[in-house]
Motif scaffolding. Structure first.
Motif, PDB file in Angstrom:
ATOM      1  N   UNK A   4       0.857  -1.197   0.000  1.00  0.00           N
ATOM      2  CA  UNK A   4       0.000   0.000   0.000  1.00  0.00           C
ATOM      3  C   UNK A   4       0.884   1.236   0.000  1.00  0.00           C
ATOM      4  N   UNK A   5       0.548   2.196  -0.828  1.00  0.00           N
ATOM      5  CA  UNK A   5       1.401   3.390  -0.928  1.00  0.00           C
ATOM      6  C   UNK A   5       0.768   4.603  -0.296  1.00  0.00           C
ATOM      7  N   UNK A  36     -12.881   4.542  -6.281  1.00  0.00           N
ATOM      8  CA  UNK A  36     -11.580   3.865  -6.352  1.00  0.00           C
ATOM      9  C   UNK A  36     -11.301   3.076  -5.074  1.00  0.00           C
ATOM     10  N   UNK A  37     -11.739   3.613  -3.947  1.00  0.00           N
ATOM     11  CA  UNK A  37     -11.521   2.867  -2.688  1.00  0.00           C
ATOM     12  C   UNK A  37     -12.249   1.520  -2.755  1.00  0.00           C
ATOM     13  N   UNK A  63      -6.140  -0.560  -6.164  1.00  0.00           N
ATOM     14  CA  UNK A  63      -5.169  -0.253  -5.109  1.00  0.00           C
ATOM     15  C   UNK A  63      -5.730  -0.563  -3.724  1.00  0.00           C
ATOM     16  N   UNK A  64      -4.866  -1.029  -2.870  1.00  0.00           N
ATOM     17  CA  UNK A  64      -5.265  -1.239  -1.479  1.00  0.00           C
ATOM     18  C   UNK A  64      -4.963   0.056  -0.715  1.00  0.00           C
ATOM     19  N   UNK A  65      -6.008   0.668  -0.179  1.00  0.00           N
ATOM     20  CA  UNK A  65      -5.812   1.942   0.523  1.00  0.00           C
ATOM     21  C   UNK A  65      -6.395   1.837   1.929  1.00  0.00           C
ATOM     22  N   UNK A  66      -5.542   1.595   2.921  1.00  0.00           N
ATOM     23  CA  UNK A  66      -6.068   1.599   4.283  1.00  0.00           C
ATOM     24  C   UNK A  66      -6.615   2.991   4.604  1.00  0.00           C
ATOM     25  N   UNK A 100      -9.158  -2.701   4.380  1.00  0.00           N
ATOM     26  CA  UNK A 100      -9.023  -2.451   5.819  1.00  0.00           C
ATOM     27  C   UNK A 100      -9.301  -1.007   6.220  1.00  0.00           C
ATOM     28  N   UNK A 101      -9.937  -0.859   7.366  1.00  0.00           N
ATOM     29  CA  UNK A 101     -10.206   0.488   7.890  1.00  0.00           C
ATOM     30  C   UNK A 101     -10.035   0.513   9.404  1.00  0.00           C
ATOM     31  N   UNK A 102      -9.701   1.706   9.897  1.00  0.00           N
ATOM     32  CA  UNK A 102      -9.735   1.981  11.330  1.00  0.00           C
ATOM     33  C   UNK A 102     -10.940   2.885  11.551  1.00  0.00           C
TER      34      UNK A 102
END
Ligand code: F6P
Length: 546
Positions: A338-339, A399-400, A405-408, A460-462
């Motif tokens: 993840x960037x 996009x999320x 792309x994996x974007x936490x 994934x999310x917080x």
């Protein structure tokens, strides 16, 4: 190994981090296809186990692609990297900012314990308290109307002139605490683009406006240019240099430069080189916050941060929320490739939080040299971005949900609003919950009946839930992120406290100013593109086609 570094393949860091790093890489391969819903199905206590309470906040980490083993391995990495020892060195006033030879003691600014905080054997608390008392007195006198402008009028508007850490924190906090604002109106000017100061001043009365020139160094080109323009505006309007005395105060570590600018020492609010710019909200740089909401509220902000400092300092790593948050960033950045990391506050008042955290994180950890001076072979700080929900849902969330792309992402919400429109708040909270659920569960092609309508999920999310966005809660939230960023920097073995990467551009800009003024490049001074652009701009300015 995921994620190349500067065009070269990534490689794990050397010992002592290597063993835990390689174990995590191996573990990631096994976990890559495990789905979050299965982790929940297999552990009825998962939410209880992976959600934490800290300083009145609920931080839910259960929607992360982690198991017991992942957390154990991440903690092993933290231990190998000496996260606890580095934290103690920071609180102990050691000069952990190695390249600049400075201590990192912004935590002293919110030390509400009465304990001394030492650096080089000297307790910094007496000087911290002296400036806090000065801020208290000054903000109270401006707010009560006791402090008058040059013509005897009361101050109605305050303009904070600063940039970077001398702007983003105060602007973010003043916006966040608007429901508490009962002082003069606050304005913020940062950009050297003349439109910023011009547009701000055009709505203001010089007789009732106070300027805070906020600059740690008091040499920053943008801030000094804006401050000089503000002074000219004042002097032109009121016809006397003396007018500056009642209308300009400085927030700085460079008191010599403050005096040279014409601001009296008694109107200077000091701080110290052990306060990094991006950690300076808690220092005299917070004066705008105290003016907007009152010094007592500013103190509550400090208290909120202090509560998290105590948690960070005293809680074992396995329950230490900022440590866990920092490690999760490492997990996705170094092991899932993840960037970026998105910050999505479901709170209009937190409009400026993503920009604030951008500096906090990217200026701290956007580094590619280790503390020992070696080039890194692993990814460091992520690109941080975001904006308040629900607006983003109608823009970039596509996009999320369905992008490659994996974007936490961090989702933040307050349980109780600061306004009477309860129905709006219910809708806001429903969206906050819906998004993290949708990102996690997704929808299979079979269920959707059409691949274009399917959602991969497992994203994934917080979730961070505040009771209400009070000054205290805001202080806690910001400190939580500061320490998560600290943890990441230690794991990546970078110095999170310098910002050498901003220097080259500053130097070149300084050299280019006279060339732009003259409309001509110094022969041989630039590459072909820069020289060409400079010539084109000069031509257009003079009405010629380049
Ligand atoms: O250019 C980066 C930077 O040095 C930041 O680190 C800092 O917050 C900002 O500029 C402003 O600096 P100063 O407060 O010294 O004007």
């Amino acid at each position: 190994m995921q994620g190349g570094v500067n065009g070269r393949p990534a490689a794990p860091p050397p010992p002592p981090r290597r063993a835990a790093w390689e174990a995590l890489a191996e573990h990631q391969r096994r976990l890559a296809d495990v789905r979050l819903e299965d982790l929940f199905a297999g552990d009825k206590e998962r939410f209880q186990r992976l959600s934490f309470r800290v300083a009145g906040m609920l931080v839910d980490l259960s929607k992360h692609r982690v198991t017991h083993e992942t957390v154990a391995l991440l903690l092993e990495l933290a231990r190998a990297a000496s996260v606890a020892e580095s934290r103690d060195a920071m609180f102990g006033g050691e000069r952990i900012n190695l390249t600049e030879g400075r201590a990192v003691l912004h935590v002293a600014l919110r030390n509400r314990s009465g304990r001394p905080m030492l650096t080089d054997g000297v307790d910094v608390m007496p000087q911290v308290r002296a400036v806090q008392e000065q801020m208290h007195r000054f903000s109270a006198s401006v707010r009560s109307g006791e402090w008058r402008g040059h013509t005897g009028e009361r101050i109605t508007d305050v303009v904070n002139i600063g940039i970077g850490g001398s702007h983003l924190g105060p602007q973010m906090a003043v916006r966040a605490l608007r429901p508490y604002a009962d002082g003069p109106r606050l304005h913020f000017v940062s950009n050297v683009d003349g439109a910023a100061i011009h547009d701000t001043l055009s709505g203001l009365n010089p007789a009732t406006t106070l300027f805070l020139v906020a600059s740690k160094t008091f040499t920053t080109l943008e801030t000094m240019t804006n401050a000089h323009s503000a002074r000219t505006w004042r002097v032109t309007a009121l016809g006397a240099d003396a007018a500056v005395a009642r209308h300009f105060v400085a927030l700085s570590t460079n008191l010599t430069a403050v005096e040279a600018f014409g601001i009296e020492p008694k109107n200077a609010f000091a701080f110290w080189d052990w306060v990094g710019g991006r950690y300076s909200l808690w220092s005299a740089i917070g004066l705008s916050v105290a003016l907007a909401v009152g010094y007592e509220r500013f103190e509550e902000l400090l208290e909120g941060a202090f509560a998290v400092d105590e948690h960070f300092r005293l809680t074992p790593l396995a329950e230490n929320v900022p440590v866990l948050m920092g490690l999760l960033n490492v997990w996705y950045g170094n092991f899932f490739g993840a960037e970026t990391w998105a910050v999505l506050p479901y709170d209009e008042s937190l409009t400026y939080l993503p920009a604030y955290l951008q500096q906090a994180s990217m200026e701290s950890n956007g580094k590619s040299v280790t503390r020992g001076g070696q080039p890194v072979t692993w990814q460091t700080g992520p690109v941080v971005w975001g904006q308040p929900g629900t607006d983003g849902q109608h823009a970039f969330y596509q996009l999320l949900h369905q992008g490659t792309k994996l974007i936490p992402a961090d989702f933040i919400v307050a349980a109780k609003p600061q306004h009477p429109l309860t129905e709006h708040h219910h809708i806001l909270v429903a969206n906050f919950l819906a998004q993290t659920e949708a990102l996690m569960l997704g929808r299979s092609a079979a269920e959707a009946g059409d691949p274009a309508k399917s959602f991969p999920g497992n994203r994934p999310t917080t979730s961070i839930v505040l009771e209400q966005l009070t000054p205290r809660a805001l202080g806690s939230l910001v400190a939580l992120y500061e320490h998560a960023i600290f943890t990441q920097g230690v794991v990546w073995d970078v110095n999170s406290f310098d910002q050498m990467g901003v220097e080259l551009g500053k130097e070149l800009a300084k050299r280019l100013v006279p060339e732009v003024q003259n409309g001509a490049a110094v022969a041989g001074a630039h590459d072909g593109s820069t020289a060409g652009l400079l010539a084109a701009i000069a031509a257009l300015r003079e009405g010629r086609q380049p």
